[in-house]
Design an enzyme around this catalytic site. Structure first.
Site, short mmCIF file in Angstrom:
data_model
loop_
_atom_site.label_atom_id
_atom_site.label_comp_id
_atom_site.label_asym_id
_atom_site.label_seq_id
_atom_site.Cartn_x
_atom_site.Cartn_y
_atom_site.Cartn_z
CD GLU A 52 -2.64 0.94 2.74
OE1 GLU A 52 -3.78 1.41 2.80
OE2 GLU A 52 -2.09 0.36 3.71
CE LYS A 123 -7.82 0.91 3.70
NZ LYS A 123 -6.72 1.50 4.48
CB CYS A 162 -4.32 -1.76 4.59
SG CYS A 162 -3.36 -1.43 6.10
#
Length: 277
Positions: A52, A123, A162
């Protein structure tokens, strides 16, 4: 979007896991990524996975100051190096938000071995937890957007990022879209029990989805590192420490099919995943 036919599945797909230390210097970060491409090419990898925020990172928080458009220098470099080396790549980056939103977007870009952008995942789950407030700097991606699933060597790699790892429905939605390998670029925040959570959740996502998991963390200050590759039966085949390093593994497609035959939990389930919009 690439229109090339899907290649036949080989016995295994070779994946280079790049646990990089990323700074706020975008030029320097591109050089680090180019070095990772060279390592992947020497290993004859099919896919390079970057963490990321591979384009630019600040442990105090990433926002619009690190955002680059899809036609900016970072993605242009990814496309050029993928085309030059024949190595596909999944890479975390930061994009400008749409419209008048002053925030940025945490994204993963998928580029195939010909250098074509095949998809972008924005995300969905922002890290508003453990005292952090990511939504102050970043806009969430739409929960009902099409999943990013990229074919490499006949295996299908689905992407989450994540904090998404804490939400099993994100992984299950990718599996519903055909993913056999779950790829998790991360800059997993360091702290009490964080490394335990990271490892446990990666293994859980593998077991419950009978999918391999490639979880790639950043190394460096305030992040956990400890990238790992988990087989669909939950066995950890590769696990790193906290230092920057680049390693290559083979993901066995035949073994994945055997696990799904022995443990048909996906066929036995009784609930579907529906996005909340």
């Amino acid at each position: 979007m690439s229109s090339r036919p899907e290649p036949p599945q080989r016995p295994s797909v070779r994946v280079t896991v790049a646990q990089l230390q990323v700074s706020d210097d975008h030029t320097a970060n591109r050089q680090v990524v180019e070095d990772a491409f060279r390592t992947a090419a020497r290993a004859r990898a099919d896919l390079l996975v970057l963490p990321e925020y591979a384009s630019g990172f600040d442990p105090r928080g990433v926002g619009v100051e690190h955002a680059e458009p899809l036609d900016g220098p970072f993605v242009a470099m990814l496309r050029a190096r993928a085309a030059a080396t024949g190595v596909a790549v999944l890479a975390g980056t930061t994009l400008p938000a749409d419209g008048d939103d002053p925030r940025a977007v945490n994204a993963v870009v998928g580029v195939d071995a010909a250098g074509d952008v095949v998809g972008v995942y924005r995300k969905v789950h922002l890290y508003d937890a453990f005292g952090q407030h990511e939504s102050e700097r970043l806009a969430p991606g739409p929960a009902d957007a099409a999943p990013l699933v990229m074919d490499v060597g006949g295996l299908r790699f689905g992407v989450l990022t994540c904090y998404d790892l804490r939400f099993p429905e994100s992984a299950r939605r990718l599996v519903d879209a055909g993913a056999q390998v779950l790829v998790v670029p991360a800059a997993w925040a360091a702290g009490e029990l964080k490394a335990v959570h990271w490892r446990t959740l990666a293994i859980a996502r593998a077991i419950e989805n009978t999918a391999a998991v490639v979880a790639v963390g950043q190394a460096g200050r305030a992040v956990t590192g400890r990238s790992l590759v988990v087989a669909p039966d939950g066995v950890v085949g590769l696990e790193m420490d906290t230092e920057p390093q680049v390693r290559t593994v083979d993901v066995d497609g035949a073994a994945l099919l055997r696990v799904r035959e022995q443990n048909p939990s996906l066929a036995n389930r009784r609930y579907a995943v529906v996005p909340v919009v």
